[in-house]
Structure formats: structure tokens, C-alpha cells
Design an enzyme around this catalytic site. Sequence first.
Site, PDB file in Angstrom:
ATOM      1  N   LYS A 199       0.814  -1.218   0.000  1.00  0.00           N
ATOM      2  CA  LYS A 199       0.000   0.000   0.000  1.00  0.00           C
ATOM      3  C   LYS A 199       0.855   1.280   0.000  1.00  0.00           C
ATOM      4  O   LYS A 199       2.044   1.233   0.307  1.00  0.00           O
ATOM      5  CB  LYS A 199      -0.929  -0.007   1.228  1.00  0.00           C
TER       6      LYS A 199
HETATM    7  N1  T4K Z   1      -9.857  -4.622   0.920  1.00  0.00           N
HETATM    8  C1  T4K Z   1      -9.265  -4.324  -0.242  1.00  0.00           C
HETATM    9  C2  T4K Z   1     -10.049  -3.567  -1.257  1.00  0.00           C
HETATM   10  C3  T4K Z   1      -7.943  -4.703  -0.483  1.00  0.00           C
HETATM   11  O1  T4K Z   1      -7.374  -4.418  -1.667  1.00  0.00           O
HETATM   12  C4  T4K Z   1      -7.238  -5.404   0.514  1.00  0.00           C
HETATM   13  C5  T4K Z   1      -5.882  -5.834   0.263  1.00  0.00           C
HETATM   14  C6  T4K Z   1      -7.894  -5.682   1.735  1.00  0.00           C
HETATM   15  C7  T4K Z   1      -9.212  -5.264   1.894  1.00  0.00           C
HETATM   16  C8  T4K Z   1      -7.239  -6.442   2.844  1.00  0.00           C
HETATM   17  O2  T4K Z   1      -6.169  -5.745   3.418  1.00  0.00           O
HETATM   18  P1  T4K Z   1      -4.946  -6.576   4.128  1.00  0.00           P
HETATM   19  O3  T4K Z   1      -5.576  -7.585   5.049  1.00  0.00           O
HETATM   20  O4  T4K Z   1      -4.132  -7.211   3.046  1.00  0.00           O
HETATM   21  O5  T4K Z   1      -4.206  -5.505   4.893  1.00  0.00           O
HETATM   22  C9  T4K Z   1      -2.039  -7.684  -2.501  1.00  0.00           C
HETATM   23  C10 T4K Z   1      -2.013  -7.405  -1.011  1.00  0.00           C
HETATM   24  O6  T4K Z   1      -1.518  -8.515  -0.270  1.00  0.00           O
HETATM   25  C11 T4K Z   1      -3.328  -6.996  -0.442  1.00  0.00           C
HETATM   26  O7  T4K Z   1      -3.067  -6.334   0.794  1.00  0.00           O
HETATM   27  C12 T4K Z   1      -4.058  -6.032  -1.359  1.00  0.00           C
HETATM   28  N2  T4K Z   1      -5.380  -5.717  -0.895  1.00  0.00           N
HETATM   29  C13 T4K Z   1      -4.159  -6.619  -2.765  1.00  0.00           C
HETATM   30  C14 T4K Z   1      -4.848  -5.674  -3.714  1.00  0.00           C
HETATM   31  O8  T4K Z   1      -2.842  -6.822  -3.247  1.00  0.00           O
HETATM   32  P2  T4K Z   1      -1.606  -9.896  -3.850  1.00  0.00           P
HETATM   33  O9  T4K Z   1      -2.019 -11.287  -3.623  1.00  0.00           O
HETATM   34  O10 T4K Z   1      -1.796  -9.297  -5.182  1.00  0.00           O
HETATM   35  O11 T4K Z   1      -0.094  -9.639  -3.371  1.00  0.00           O
HETATM   36  P3  T4K Z   1       1.286 -10.144  -3.986  1.00  0.00           P
HETATM   37  O12 T4K Z   1       2.010 -10.897  -2.929  1.00  0.00           O
HETATM   38  O13 T4K Z   1       1.053 -10.784  -5.282  1.00  0.00           O
HETATM   39  O14 T4K Z   1       2.075  -8.759  -4.179  1.00  0.00           O
HETATM   40  C15 T4K Z   1       1.815  -7.892  -5.255  1.00  0.00           C
HETATM   41  C16 T4K Z   1       3.115  -7.184  -5.596  1.00  0.00           C
HETATM   42  O15 T4K Z   1       3.523  -6.359  -4.522  1.00  0.00           O
HETATM   43  C17 T4K Z   1       4.290  -8.109  -5.843  1.00  0.00           C
HETATM   44  O16 T4K Z   1       4.321  -8.443  -7.204  1.00  0.00           O
HETATM   45  C18 T4K Z   1       5.483  -7.298  -5.437  1.00  0.00           C
HETATM   46  C19 T4K Z   1       4.949  -6.313  -4.426  1.00  0.00           C
HETATM   47  N3  T4K Z   1       5.324  -6.664  -3.048  1.00  0.00           N
HETATM   48  C20 T4K Z   1       4.653  -7.666  -2.402  1.00  0.00           C
HETATM   49  C21 T4K Z   1       4.975  -7.993  -1.114  1.00  0.00           C
HETATM   50  C22 T4K Z   1       4.242  -9.082  -0.386  1.00  0.00           C
HETATM   51  C23 T4K Z   1       6.338  -5.977  -2.418  1.00  0.00           C
HETATM   52  O17 T4K Z   1       6.957  -5.068  -3.007  1.00  0.00           O
HETATM   53  N4  T4K Z   1       6.654  -6.277  -1.122  1.00  0.00           N
HETATM   54  C24 T4K Z   1       6.015  -7.266  -0.435  1.00  0.00           C
HETATM   55  O18 T4K Z   1       6.326  -7.489   0.751  1.00  0.00           O
HETATM   56  O19 T4K Z   1      -2.395  -9.019  -2.737  1.00  0.00           O
END
Ligand code: T4K
Length: 384
Positions: A199
Site C-alpha cells: 500500500k
Molecule cells: N480490501 C481491499 C479492497 C484490499 O485491496 C485489501 C488488500 C484488503 C481489503 C485487505 O487488506 P490486508 O488484510 O491485506 O491488509 C495484494 C495485497 O496482499 C493486499 O493487501 C491487497 N489488498 C491486494 C490488492 O494486493 P496480492 O495477492 O496481489 O499480493 P502479492 O504478494 O502478489 O504482491 C503484489 C506485488 O507487490 C508483488 O508483485 C510485489 C509487491 N510486493 C509484495 C509484497 C508481499 C512488495 O513489493 N513487497 C512485499 O512485501 O495481494
Amino acid sequence: MNSNDKNYTKMIDKYVTGKILVTRSSMPEYEEYCEEIRDIWDTRWLTNMGPKHKKLQEDLKNYLDVEQLDLLTNGHMALELTMQALGLTGEVITTPFTFASTTHAIVRNGLTPVFCDIDPDNFTIDTTKLESLITDKTSAIVPVHVYGNICNIEEIQRIADKYGLKVIYDAAHTFGETYKGKGIGSYGDVSCFSFHATKVFNTIEGGAVCFKDPAFGNAIYDLKNFGIHGPEIVESVGANAKMNEFCAAMGICNLRHVDDEINKRRAVVERYHERLDNTEGIRLNKNAPDVKPNYAYLPIIIEPEKFGCDRDKVYSVLAEHNIFARKYFYPLTNTFDCFNGKFDPNDTPIALKISKQVLTLPLYADLEQEQVDLICDIILSCKK
Ligand code: T4K
């Protein structure tokens, strides 16, 4: 060259991972974080609402311009515990064009999600379709300010007041935004924020609820800390959703730099607009008047009949060049396998169409102009 050197980071990016991902976590300098966590070592106070938690809570209340704020482990627990604290029952009207968390929080509370279609321009809940979905079982509306696009707040509140419904905003994407000069978290009964690593502002993992009613604050506090009010006093059955001191320390550091983060993101978004606006068949997300935006995401809509090529093709061509955009938010939550066909996505035809056309482009503070240009060149090369 060491790991704190900016050139080293670039080198890792270029030669080791070689990828441009959809986002990249914003982080303070290593030394700044070490300095911030020094007293955690000295005091050995690691969690349970310690001094870092208290400081971040106060700082965020001021920064986000809200009356009350409580910190939680993540944005999902903010949503899930909010629904529990408000004692929702029966049906909850929401959008399927969101991250899994919004719908899962409803279902995990034993509630039935009723999916409302979205506005084709800003992708938030279509308020012209809300009233027809209300039944005598409806207890709340859970709209999402998706990508940081603000919902039709006045109309949602008018409808909620008319039918006596609670309004819980999923404000996961809206850190630091204001609407009509007020912090976005001050609208509705409760707004739930996410401070996940991906975020605009992160606490590694983290989230918050913003609210006005002190009784709701007490209920959330009980739910996040087992209902404990003292070593021998347990007043209710709660869970554990406390933000720990290391996450709070990350938040304290990142909050010092968040304005700079948002400014840099704005420059990246402006470059995307310069390169892609006026391209037939591509529509970029637009910021609304009265909103101070945070440039959280850059979704584009690709209309295949005008662009000559569809979203999936553009996604694949970018991936061939090691550029990993994301299809946020495809698939719609009302099509998830875990629901075994229980919901009909044809009830939300605009959301269904948009979910097949949307591509969220890489966006983070240190994405360089030449990288943005490369991404745009590749996208434009797909045009027929
Ligand atoms: N409501 C909405 C509308 C949301 O979008 C979200 C979360 C929530 C509620 C729930 O909030 P949280 O419980 O998560 O606080 C990601 C996030 O994990 C998620 O928080 C977010 N929305 C969602 C839109 O995106 P993924 O499955 O796409 O994440 P991931 O691991 O594929 O990461 C995406 C990219 O981010 C990676 O390609 C590289 C970058 N990244 C990722 C991580 C984990 C980093 O630069 N550092 C990191 O540590 O969900």
C-alpha cells in the site's frame, strides 16, 4: 557498493530479479528503522499496545483527519471485526469488484453478500442499483473506494439513513485521501484501512478502523484483545488482532515520508497519462473533483474492439518482457471457486465486463520514467 546503496538496489532489480512488478514496498532508510526500533530492544516491549502503537495511533488520527482510530493487524481483520462489532445480521450489500478480503469478511461473519453492480467510470458501487437490492434482511452496505476512487458518499448515506442500514467503507486503497476537505475515513459508520506492504503507506502488515462512536471503539478494543480489561478481568469473548511494536515502528518511519511517496507516485501517474491518454481503446483511471488523490493504483481499461487487442494479450506481452502488471480485480469475488456457483456474475454485468478489460500497471515511487516509457511502448506496440 552495499545493500543501502541506491545503485545496488537498481542493480538487484535489473540483473537479479530483472522484473518490473506491479508495485514495490516503500521503506524508510535502514538506519532510520534501526533507530526507531532501538527502544523496543531496550525495553523488550514487543506488543500489546506498547508506546509505538500508541504513538502511531495518535499520529495517524491526525494525519488521516479522523475523530477516532484503532490499529489492527491488517485491513482484513479491520473489516471482519467491524462487522462483528456492529452486530450485523442477514444480508450485506457490497461490490464484487474488489479484493477477496471484502467478500470474505462478510461470509466469515455468517452473513450473506448481495452483490451490486458498479459504476462503469469509477468502478465503485452503482448507487442507482442499491435500493432495489434492499430487503427486510439487509443490515449494512459495504462499499469499496476501489483504487482510491471515492464512492458516491452522499447517495449511499441517504439510502442508509432511509432504511436504517450501517455503512462500512472498505477504505483499503484510500490512505491520506480527502473528500470535500475532510479525511476520507470520517464518512460512514466505520472506514477500514489496510497498511499492507503493497500500500501507499505500510506498516509491513497492518490496518485500522476509523469511526466516531465510542461504543464501537470499545467493542473493537475487546475484539482485538480477547475482551481483556485487566489481569483478572475478561469481559467478553474476543480475538487477537493487535498491531505489534515492530509494525508500528515501520509505520512511524513511513509516515514521515508518505507525502514524498505520494508526490513521486503522482509524477509516475502523470507520465502514464502523457503517454497513454488519447489512445483509442485505452481508458485511464481519472481522479474526481473534490478528492485529494493518493495515486495508489493505475488501472487502465482496454476495449478490445477499439484497441484491436484484448487485456489478456497486453498482459502476456508485458510479461514476456518481464513486466508484471496485475488484473486487479479479476476474477470478480462473486465468481470465486470457493462459492461453488452460488452467485450469478450476470447480476453484475458492468463489473463482469470491466474485470475482463482492466489491467493495473506497475506503480511505485521509484519507478523511473524510462521504465514507464518502456511499459507504454510495449502496450502501444500491441495496438492494431
Ligand atoms: N480490501 C481491499 C479492497 C484490499 O485491496 C485489501 C488488500 C484488503 C481489503 C485487505 O487488506 P490486508 O488484510 O491485506 O491488509 C495484494 C495485497 O496482499 C493486499 O493487501 C491487497 N489488498 C491486494 C490488492 O494486493 P496480492 O495477492 O496481489 O499480493 P502479492 O504478494 O502478489 O504482491 C503484489 C506485488 O507487490 C508483488 O508483485 C510485489 C509487491 N510486493 C509484495 C509484497 C508481499 C512488495 O513489493 N513487497 C512485499 O512485501 O495481494
